[in-house]
Every structure is written in C-alpha cells, then in structure tokens.
Design a protein around this motif. Structure first.
Motif, PDB file in Angstrom:
ATOM      1  N   SER A 111       0.835  -1.210   0.000  1.00 59.23           N
ATOM      2  CA  SER A 111       0.000   0.000   0.000  1.00 59.23           C
ATOM      3  C   SER A 111       0.866   1.255   0.000  1.00 59.23           C
ATOM      4  N   LYS A 112       1.927   1.237   0.785  1.00 59.78           N
ATOM      5  CA  LYS A 112       2.805   2.399   0.873  1.00 59.78           C
ATOM      6  C   LYS A 112       3.553   2.628  -0.435  1.00 59.78           C
ATOM      7  N   ARG A 113       4.136   1.546  -0.980  1.00 56.57           N
ATOM      8  CA  ARG A 113       4.951   1.705  -2.187  1.00 56.57           C
ATOM      9  C   ARG A 113       4.101   1.979  -3.429  1.00 56.57           C
ATOM     10  N   SER A 114       2.834   1.579  -3.390  1.00 55.68           N
ATOM     11  CA  SER A 114       1.958   1.908  -4.511  1.00 55.68           C
ATOM     12  C   SER A 114       1.768   3.411  -4.633  1.00 55.68           C
ATOM     13  N   ILE A 115       1.925   4.103  -3.508  1.00 53.54           N
ATOM     14  CA  ILE A 115       1.782   5.568  -3.491  1.00 53.54           C
ATOM     15  C   ILE A 115       3.133   6.259  -3.616  1.00 53.54           C
ATOM     16  N   SER A 116       4.125   5.776  -2.861  1.00 56.17           N
ATOM     17  CA  SER A 116       5.428   6.456  -2.810  1.00 56.17           C
ATOM     18  C   SER A 116       6.376   6.018  -3.920  1.00 56.17           C
ATOM     19  N   GLY A 117       6.051   4.911  -4.606  1.00 59.67           N
ATOM     20  CA  GLY A 117       6.921   4.384  -5.639  1.00 59.67           C
ATOM     21  C   GLY A 117       7.781   3.245  -5.126  1.00 59.67           C
ATOM     22  N   VAL A 118       8.334   2.476  -6.053  1.00 63.84           N
ATOM     23  CA  VAL A 118       9.210   1.349  -5.720  1.00 63.84           C
ATOM     24  C   VAL A 118      10.641   1.857  -5.605  1.00 63.84           C
ATOM     25  N   PRO A 119      11.284   1.693  -4.462  1.00 62.58           N
ATOM     26  CA  PRO A 119      12.666   2.167  -4.325  1.00 62.58           C
ATOM     27  C   PRO A 119      13.644   1.266  -5.070  1.00 62.58           C
ATOM     28  N   ILE A 120      14.428   1.856  -5.954  1.00 61.42           N
ATOM     29  CA  ILE A 120      15.429   1.117  -6.729  1.00 61.42           C
ATOM     30  C   ILE A 120      16.780   1.796  -6.495  1.00 61.42           C
ATOM     31  N   THR A 121      17.778   1.013  -6.101  1.00 64.54           N
ATOM     32  CA  THR A 121      19.089   1.590  -5.818  1.00 64.54           C
ATOM     33  C   THR A 121      19.787   1.988  -7.110  1.00 64.54           C
ATOM     34  N   ALA A 122      20.747   2.893  -6.973  1.00 61.38           N
ATOM     35  CA  ALA A 122      21.524   3.342  -8.128  1.00 61.38           C
ATOM     36  C   ALA A 122      22.258   2.180  -8.772  1.00 61.38           C
ATOM     37  N   HIS A 123      22.722   1.234  -7.959  1.00 60.38           N
ATOM     38  CA  HIS A 123      23.428   0.061  -8.501  1.00 60.38           C
ATOM     39  C   HIS A 123      22.507  -0.759  -9.402  1.00 60.38           C
ATOM     40  N   VAL A 124      21.293  -1.019  -8.938  1.00 61.61           N
ATOM     41  CA  VAL A 124      20.348  -1.800  -9.739  1.00 61.61           C
ATOM     42  C   VAL A 124      19.943  -1.025 -10.985  1.00 61.61           C
ATOM     43  N   LEU A 125      19.714   0.283 -10.850  1.00 61.02           N
ATOM     44  CA  LEU A 125      19.373   1.095 -12.019  1.00 61.02           C
ATOM     45  C   LEU A 125      20.472   1.034 -13.076  1.00 61.02           C
ATOM     46  N   ALA A 126      21.723   1.066 -12.629  1.00 66.83           N
ATOM     47  CA  ALA A 126      22.840   1.002 -13.578  1.00 66.83           C
ATOM     48  C   ALA A 126      22.861  -0.344 -14.292  1.00 66.83           C
ATOM     49  N   GLU A 127      22.609  -1.427 -13.553  1.00 62.08           N
ATOM     50  CA  GLU A 127      22.565  -2.748 -14.185  1.00 62.08           C
ATOM     51  C   GLU A 127      21.433  -2.837 -15.196  1.00 62.08           C
ATOM     52  N   LEU A 128      20.273  -2.278 -14.842  1.00 63.62           N
ATOM     53  CA  LEU A 128      19.130  -2.306 -15.754  1.00 63.62           C
ATOM     54  C   LEU A 128      19.394  -1.465 -17.000  1.00 63.62           C
ATOM     55  N   LYS A 129      20.054  -0.325 -16.819  1.00 63.84           N
ATOM     56  CA  LYS A 129      20.386   0.509 -17.980  1.00 63.84           C
ATOM     57  C   LYS A 129      21.327  -0.238 -18.927  1.00 63.84           C
ATOM     58  N   HIS A 130      22.272  -0.960 -18.357  1.00 63.22           N
ATOM     59  CA  HIS A 130      23.191  -1.743 -19.184  1.00 63.22           C
ATOM     60  C   HIS A 130      22.424  -2.760 -20.028  1.00 63.22           C
ATOM     61  N   GLU A 131      21.449  -3.441 -19.412  1.00 65.94           N
ATOM     62  CA  GLU A 131      20.653  -4.413 -20.150  1.00 65.94           C
ATOM     63  C   GLU A 131      19.811  -3.714 -21.215  1.00 65.94           C
ATOM     64  N   SER A 132      19.235  -2.558 -20.873  1.00 67.53           N
ATOM     65  CA  SER A 132      18.435  -1.803 -21.836  1.00 67.53           C
ATOM     66  C   SER A 132      19.273  -1.410 -23.045  1.00 67.53           C
ATOM     67  N   ASP A 133      20.485  -0.939 -22.778  1.00 61.70           N
ATOM     68  CA  ASP A 133      21.365  -0.512 -23.866  1.00 61.70           C
ATOM     69  C   ASP A 133      21.709  -1.684 -24.783  1.00 61.70           C
ATOM     70  N   GLN A 134      21.958  -2.846 -24.185  1.00 57.30           N
ATOM     71  CA  GLN A 134      22.291  -4.022 -24.990  1.00 57.30           C
ATOM     72  C   GLN A 134      21.125  -4.441 -25.884  1.00 57.30           C
TER      73      GLN A 134
END
Length: 360
Positions: A321-344
């Motif tokens: 309920s809280k995260r549906s309002i405040s958003g899902v917290p994603i660390t900078a490390h995970v975001l960087a890994e996801l960006k790498h996959e997106s770029d590939q």
C-alpha cells in the motif's frame, strides 16, 4: 529524493520489465506475467526477488539454459493429482500454470495437487498463494532450489533455501499469507548486501572454509545457515524430496546454481496444492471463523516493544500500500545494471519521468 535511491512508478516498472523480457524472446503475454511478478515482489518489500534479478534471468536466457518460449504441458495423473512439465522455461510461467491446474482439480475434488518438473527459479513463493487466494482457495506452494545450505552437521551446500508458502483466505480481516525460506535470511538478501559491499549479521552464513562470516561476498560464495538448526535443515530436505525426488525434477544437490552454472537447465521442481475452503462447512462460516481467529490473535497481550500483533503477510500488504503511493525504491546500482541491459537490447531505459515520487 536520495541520490542513491530512485522511487519508480510501479506501472512504469512493470511495463519496463515486460518490454525487456519480450525483447529477449518471451511471448508478450508471458513477458507481462514475469514483469508483474517481479514488481509485486518489490511492492511487497522483497526487493531481493524483484527487478534486481532481471540481469541474472537475462543471462540465463542468453546462454540458452532457460527457454524463452517453452512448451508447458499438463498431464492428469490421478483424480486430484497432475504434473506440469515446465519445458525449461521461466519458472513463473510453469508455477502459475500448475496453481491454475491445482485449482481446477480442487473445483472437482475439493483438493488438487500438481507437481512441476523441468522448471527454473520461480521468484517469490507468495505469488502463487496470492493467485489461489484471489480465487478464494487455501493453498501451498513449495519448491526446491540450488544448493545453499548444508545438511545438519555438514559444512558444504547440499540443500536449497527451498521457500515454503501458504495462504488461507478469510473474510473482512487480514488473511494468512506465509512465505519463508529455510535459511535464517533469504540468500537473495545476502546477494544484495554483497553487491553493495555491506556486511551481514553474525549467525547467517559460513564462508567457503566452513567458518562463520559477516562478509556478504564470502557468505554468498559459501553457505547460508538454516533457521532453527536441524529443524530448518529437515524442512528443506522435505521440500527437496517432495518437489524434486517425487516429481522427477533434480534433487539432492543436483539443481544447478541460478547464478554460477550455465552448463544446462536447472530442472527445478515445485509442488502446488489448492484446497476448497468449504470442504467441511459453508464458505461463509469458514470465513467468519478465520476473522474470529485473527481478532482473537490480535487481542493477545503484547510482549515488550510490540505495538500490535500482525498476521503473516500483513507487513507485506502494508508495504504494498505504501509503495503503490510512494513508488518502488530502486538503488543506483540496480538502475545502472538495468540501464546496461536496456542498452544491450536497444530499448528505452527507466527515465526520470518514471520517478515522480519523493522519498517516503
């Protein structure tokens, strides 16, 4: 907003995860299922089983040890028993199919039990009991997994963390939703700590030499400890026998490592059980008894340092309920890994427009 954490819109995160899996070869409808399942884990606060696992799943797809478009089949074995062959595809897909089939069997017989073989890691166990609960069914979801803990008295990995999930719907009060691994702490949480260079508490793991360690990296490369000593080890053994030995899946240390072994498919085994809650009395009467149980449990005198008594699964629902309002917290490390996959893959990465939330 913290410079190290972004708060991402859950729907945008689902769309992103679905897009990345579809681009990796999954059918559109299957990619959406996997994306939703991962984000549900994030919403419930189990970030170790959320989108941080996308790079690992993609690596297994690229190496061919997980099939992007498996032929998942079901065979009825007895009156209330069936078997799903996961076709070496994503475990989420085989497990959802198995729970659907278990519910169909329970419609006819009151109870349904479906084993699964030739599957792979199926994410958060609560996904499948929540699936059954939405249909009004009591359920159990079991799985074996790659070696993570020793047998009691051993110092090398043999048994899996083997999570056990159970769900019992009620009426107006909170339902019962249990999802627990047989380790003191989920192995995925140790993995996250290792990724971020954080220590872990004492008593959670041994290093490769069998010595206690608080170094998350050494712990991840060593062994997790079972909760409750011999009790946790025995329960993990039960999961391995029921999900692996019984179904025809791998067992007894044979399940390949999710992270380190790309030599062949894992052949993970699952077991799904669905039970109609109106077997012994009308459904409304059972729901009333569940509500009465919850009310009586919550009315128990509280121990020191406790403000309230919660049902299993209730903290996760509050986090959702809280995260549906405040958003899902994603660390900078995970975001960087996801960006790498997106770029590939040549798809749109998570953008600032997906992060309209402030830290809660």
């Amino acid at each position: 907003m913290s410079t190290n954490i972004a708060y991402v819109d859950p729907d945008a995160l689902i769309d992103y995860a679905a897009a990345i899996f579809e681009k990796s070869g999954l059918r559109a409808e299957d990619a959406k299922v996997v994306g939703e399942d991962l984000v549900i884990a994030n919403l419930r606060g189990l970030d170790s089983h959320g989108v941080s696992r996308i790079p690992m799943y993609l690596e297994r797809l690229r190496k061919g040890v997980v099939k992007a478009q498996p032929d998942i089949t079901f065979e009825k074995k007895a009156g209330a028993v069936g078997l799903v062959d996961g076709g070496d595809g994503m475990g989420f897909l085989a497990a959802h199919r198995a729970m659907d089939e278990a519910i169909t069997l329970a419609d006819e017989s009151g109870i349904g039990m479906v084993g699964v073989r030739r599957s792979t890691h199926y994410g958060m166990g609560a996904l499948y009991v929540l699936q059954a609960m939405r249909r009004g069914y009591i359920s159990f979801a079991w799985t074996n997994s790659s070696p993570a803990i020793p047998v009691h008295g051993g110092r090398t990995t043999f048994l899996g963390a083997a999570p056990f999930a159970a769900g019992i719907p009620g009426g107006s009060e909170a339902p019962y939703v249990l999802d627990m691994a047989m380790t003191v702490i989920a192995r995925g949480k140790i993995r996250l700590a290792a990724q971020h260079g954080l220590p872990i508490a004492e008593g959670l793991a041994l290093d490769g030499d069998g010595a206690p360690t608080t170094d998350a990296k050494k712990a991840f490369e060593g062994v997790c400890l079972p909760f409750g000593g011999v009790k946790g080890s025995a329960l993990s053994m039960l999961m391995d026998l029921m999900c692996g030995a019984l179904t025809g899946a791998n067992y007894g240390g044979q399940v390949k490592s999710l992270y380190f072994d790309h030599s062949e498919p894992q052949n993970v085994g699952h077991m799904m059980i669905a039970i109609r809650p109106n077997l012994f009395m009308p459904g409304d009467d059972f729901a009333a008894r569940m509500d009465d149980f919850v009310q009586r449990a919550k009315a128990c005198p509280k121990a020191q340092n406790f403000d309230e008594i919660l049902m299993p699964g209730e903290p996760e629902e509050r986090t959702t309920s809280k995260r549906s309002i405040s958003g899902v917290p994603i660390t900078a490390h995970v975001l960087a890994e996801l960006k790498h996959e997106s770029d590939q893959l040549g798809i749109r990465a998570i953008k600032a427009s997906d992060m309209p939330f402030a830290a809660a």
